[in-house]
Design an enzyme around this catalytic site. Structure first.
Site, PDB file in Angstrom:
ATOM      1  CG  ASP A   1      -0.280   5.066   8.617  1.00  0.00           C
ATOM      2  OD1 ASP A   1       0.164   6.221   8.441  1.00  0.00           O
ATOM      3  OD2 ASP A   1      -1.135   4.547   7.874  1.00  0.00           O
TER       4      ASP A   1
ATOM      5  CB  SER B   1       4.019   5.301   1.295  1.00  0.00           C
ATOM      6  OG  SER B   1       2.716   4.882   0.930  1.00  0.00           O
ATOM      7  CB  CYS B   2       0.660   2.843   4.435  1.00  0.00           C
ATOM      8  SG  CYS B   2       0.163   3.669   2.932  1.00  0.00           S
ATOM      9  CG  PHE B   3       1.988  -1.547   6.700  1.00  0.00           C
ATOM     10  CD1 PHE B   3       0.719  -1.003   6.663  1.00  0.00           C
ATOM     11  CD2 PHE B   3       2.147  -2.849   6.254  1.00  0.00           C
ATOM     12  CE1 PHE B   3      -0.376  -1.730   6.195  1.00  0.00           C
ATOM     13  CE2 PHE B   3       1.072  -3.592   5.783  1.00  0.00           C
ATOM     14  CZ  PHE B   3      -0.195  -3.027   5.754  1.00  0.00           C
TER      15      PHE B   3
END
Ligand code: UGA
Length: 455
Positions: A285, A280-282
């Site tokens: 972001d 869910s982050c890389f």
């Protein structure tokens, strides 16, 4: 028993960051009021049940329920949570919008709620943004909303900090308890000092090995993106080298990255080549900061390449499979592992999604997937585009090519015999480099990301 800590804390948002922080703070005698608009979630938390799985979280919740139930309460009224505490931490998600830019709507509504509360509050209150937000958001959006609604000024009636979090899923408790640094972005000295004092109480001796670094709000916001972008870059760098390694026989990207990573200026972590990063982050972001940069007239070429290289790994692994097994059209293939990494059922941006897309493009007739925990979350993503097995054996049965996608321990224990026993033709592609290369290539038609050998 120690006395209750002098500041009470409200945590606005009960996802991974919010609830892990809330539980860890409460365990250290900090009175926490968590707030969520989800009544079911609030009820579970108040009953001492973690509403999602995270290693170690339930144990802390059990301990709190048993020994200090008064320390953590979850309510559905954020205004009350702010009014009854001294410090409020915003831990709402900042998902990716359709156009890949950052969605700040949850943050905005939380800022409005804080504004409503501060309108009624006369004592100093510290607001801390923990969510990942693009530079400028804390000052120009969050603080502006709070001030517009409450009439109160940052640096006078309320303090304002931005403290990015660096928790990885599956390690959230460990990362909360033992961070390697604490970044405090501060509106003014007083705000930063109050937050520093809070962490000096919470972390005690751990701070001997964990610097607190203070800076302005915007720099702190960008630190978070710096970390996730550099980690993503390391992975894409390793994958670029995997592709270089595949150009000639007998070069092994695993050995190359080991050699590279031992340079004291680099370190070997996140140089693991494979089928690419997910989670869910890389993606979220890297895309968010790219969209932000473009909105300011800058084109971030390196980050664009990081995402392209990453997402192409799904195509590369299918190319490798076709080199080994011939055209996959009309065949039955197996995916071992569906979640974006081991230890979670999270399917967000999982490489398996890109691999399935590529296999379908190449007219594979049957795709059968097996994951030790992500069967249901995978079903929500793939529906009937793939079939779901309940065991490795079932997944391999009559298959003509198998792909190792997620490096679960269960898969690391597999031997060539299992593939030979169950598959129609035991072609195996190691997308995470977990199988012993020599043994497997001797025993099976076998290929792995980042290595081609002369037979
Ligand atoms: C990541 C960061 O590691 C955290 O520091 C950060 O706080 C978090 O994002 C966030 O922004 O909230 P997470 O996405 O939970 O954490 O998972 P990671 O363990 O970082 O793995 C991400 C992906 O990279 C996985 O798909 C993994 O398989 C892949 N990866 C990791 C590689 O392909 N190669 C590697 O060498 C390492």
């Amino acid at each position: 028993m120690r006395k209750m800590y002098k500041y009470k804390v409200s945590i606005l948002g009960t996802g991974f960051i919010g609830l892990c922080s809330a539980a860890c703070f409460a365990q250290k005698d900090i009175k926490v009021l968590a707030s969520t608009h989800n009544e079911k979630k609030a009820k579970m938390i108040n009953e001492g049940k973690a509403p999602f799985y995270e290693v170690g979280l339930q144990e802390i919740m059990d301990d709190l329920k048993k020994n200090k139930p008064e320390m953590l309460t979850c309510i559905t009224d954020p205004i009350k949570a702010v009014l009854e505490t001294d410090i409020s931490m915003i831990t709402q998600g900042t998902p990716m919008r359709e156009d890949k830019s950052i969605d700040l709507s949850f943050i905005e509504s939380t800022a409005r709620e804080i504004g409503e509360a501060l309108k009624q509050k006369d004592t100093y209150h510290l607001v801390v943004v923990r969510s990942t937000v693009v530079p400028g958001t804390t000052r120009n959006l969050i603080s502006k909303i709070i001030t517009d609604i409450s009439g109160k000024k940052p640096g006078e009636n309320y303090g304002l900090c931005m403290q990015p979090e660096f928790l990885a899923e599956g390690r959230s408790i460990e990362d909360t308890l033992h961070p390697d640094r604490i970044i405090i972005g501060e509106f003014d000295e007083k705000s930063g000092s109050m937050l520093q004092e809070f962490y000096e109480y919470f972390y005690e001796d751990h701070l001997k090995n964990c610097p607190i670094v203070r800076m302005n709000l915007e720099s702190a916001e960008l630190v978070k993106y710096g970390n996730n972008c550099l980690l993503s870059t390391k992975i894409s760098f390793a994958n670029e080298f995997a592709n270089l390694a595949q150009l000639v026989p007998n070069v092994d990207v695993v050995q190359v990255m080991k050699g590279v990573g031992l340079d004291y200026r680099i370190n070997p972590r996140f140089l693991g080549a494979g089928v690419g990063f997910g989670g869910s982050c890389f993606h979220k972001d890297v895309n968010a900061i790219m969209a932000w940069a473009k909105s300011k007239g800058y084109h971030p070429r390196l980050l664009e390449a990081v995402l392209d290289i990453n997402d192409d790994q799904a195509i590369k692994i299918v190319d490798i499979a076709e080199e080994l097994a011939g055209k996959l059209a009309g065949k039955r293939v197996t995916l071992l592992g569906l979640s974006f990494k081991p230890g979670t059922d999270d399917m967000r941006e999982a490489p398996s999604i890109r691999v399935v897309k590529e296999l379908r493009k190449r007219n594979v007739s049957e795709i059968i997937g097996y994951d030790p925990v992500a069967k249901e979350t995978a079903r929500a993503v793939f529906g009937d585009k793939i079939q779901y097995a309940n065991s490795v054996e079932e997944a391999l049965k009559d298959s003509e090519c198998a792909f190792l996608i997620t490096e679960w321990d269960e898969f690391k224990a597999l031997t060539p015999e299992t593939f030979k026993k169950y598959m129609k033709t035991p072609n195996l592609i190691d997308g995470r480099r977990i199988f012993d290369y020599e043994t497997f290539s001797r025993e099976l038609p076998f290929r792995a990301i980042g290595r081609v050998d002369l037979k």
